[in-house]
Design an enzyme around this catalytic site. Structure first.
Site: not given
Length: 431
Positions: A338, A206
């Site tokens: 999400k 990430e």
């Protein structure tokens, strides 16, 4: 009314070089919406399942089956539908898959289609996506507080450290742009410290630094030092946020921190994290115990819920029913949202609203396998979510989302940023 005329699907590639699904929704008016499905590495056992081809080709990661399901099953059912009715379209998608976790059609197929419908509806309304979301769902848009990774660990960095995310937030900032400035200083200060000590292995999934620490707590110590090196006072403008992702290193009442060579039960894990809360300026902890360890989550919430935000990710998997149960159980006080974890836009927003109704926080989040798709920036702003978790301050798939927030802040105004509030009136510094 704008009707769906054509649906096109294609294979594209995510930030890890894996195949993923992109969908175009073309309307009878000629307007189009496009979206890409992200993918997670650290996954809850109850979240929607991406459909992969398996076998040897592309390490089993290809998505031709998911694309075929869109072309052969989903598209015929959606042609002619009113794109402005997101809930009705999503209900049709859900009716096509009777599996519990969308394993028949594939969560990657359903989420890319559902998100593309959202984009097409905004295009038909001739509105920016964030504005369409705010208007459609009756929300007041605002610019969220970023939660930004400095060190990556767990499944995002080959287990270099057991804890998955060591992050910072800047609740004392007065604008999103100020958050970016402060984060940049802390991020590069952390890299300089690590490099000077021979602790830097590279960049994690990430965008956070990939560490060579000797213990998990060394990451916390280094993060505090980086905040100080950046000219900030830890716990003042800048606070720490952790994603423990405990399901990655343990199950109910049995946890093993490989880096520390430490085996512990749930009570010991809760005590260890409590010690960190006492010692470091930690304002938020995600998945402090495993997704199957409800008693430990209840105990952690009982002991620390009035001091820190406790986010359920794998524990709640963007599921409104699980949030309702957790509210009754007094386990967690915030949910990670999400869209691909749920599988459709409507299910995700139902989860967001369920959390809000309970007085919980709701953090809109990206996945570790991301793309140039910037939908979640618009989703967080349009819904008025107070937080956005995208990853780190590196890699274009992450920076694209932060940069989109800056552009939207120019439209909405810096006074819509949720930070800059008196610390004692917010969850990160209750008196």
């Amino acid at each position: 009314m704008s009707s769906i005329k054509t649906i096109k699907s294609r294979r594209v590639w995510d930030s890890r070089g894996n195949p993923t699904v992109e969908v175009d929704i073309i309307l009878d008016s000629g307007e189009m919406g496009r979206a890409i499905a992200p993918a997670g590495a650290s996954r809850g056992m109850r979240e929607a399942i991406d459909l992969r081809d398996g076998g040897d080709h592309l390490r089993g990661m290809d998505v031709s089956k998911a694309l075929d399901n869109i072309n052969r099953i989903i598209a015929p059912a959606l042609i002619g539908q009113n794109v402005e009715d997101q809930e009705a379209v999503d209900n049709i998608i859900l009716s096509l898959d009777d599996s519990k976790l969308k394993s028949t059609l594939g969560g990657n197929a359903t989420v890319a289609t559902s998100l593309a419908v959202l984009h097409a509806a905004a295009a038909a309304a001739k509105k920016p996506l964030w504005r369409h979301i705010a208007d459609h769902y009756g929300c007041t848009p605002s610019i969220p507080l970023p939660e930004i990774q400095i060190f990556g660990g767990g499944a995002h960095a080959s287990g270099r450290v057991d804890i998955q995310d060591f992050m910072i937030m800047v609740p004392g900032a007065d604008s999103f742009d100020e958050v970016m400035e402060v984060t940049s200083a802390v991020y590069f200060a952390a890299g300089e410290i690590m490099e000077s000590r021979g602790k830097l292995a590279g960049i994690a999934d990430e965008g956070g630094w990939w560490p060579l620490f000797d213990s998990n707590e060394e990451a916390l110590e280094t993060l505090v030092q980086a905040i100080e090196k950046a000219g900030e006072k830890p716990g003042d403008r800048v606070v720490i946020s952790l994603d423990i992702a405990a399901s990655e290193f343990g199950t109910n009442d049995n946890y093993r921190l490989a880096l520390d060579e430490h085996q512990m039960n749930s009570e010991e894990l809760v005590d260890m994290l409590g010690g960190w809360i006492d010692k470091y300026p930690i304002a938020s902890i995600e998945d402090p115990v495993g997704e199957d360890d409800t008693e430990a989550m209840q105990e952690f919430t009982r002991r620390f819920g009035d001091r820190v935000q406790i986010i359920g990710d794998d524990y709640l998997v963007t599921n409104a029913d699980l949030v309702e149960q957790a509210v009754k159980d007094k386990a967690c006080n915030s949910v990670l949202v999400k869209v691909n974890q749920a599988g459709t836009v409507s299910e995700s927003i139902q989860t967001f609203r369920t959390a809000q109704k309970a007085g919980w926080g709701a953090v809109v989040s990206a996945r570790s396998g991301e793309t140039e798709d910037i939908t979640i920036s618009h989703l967080a702003i349009g819904l008025g979510s107070e937080q956005l978790k995208v990853g780190s301050f590196n890699r274009s798939d992450r920076m694209a989302k932060w940069n989109e927030c800056l552009r939207i802040q120019d439209e909405l105004g810096a006074d819509t940023f949720v930070g800059g509030r008196p610390m004692q009136s917010t969850w990160w510094g209750k008196s």
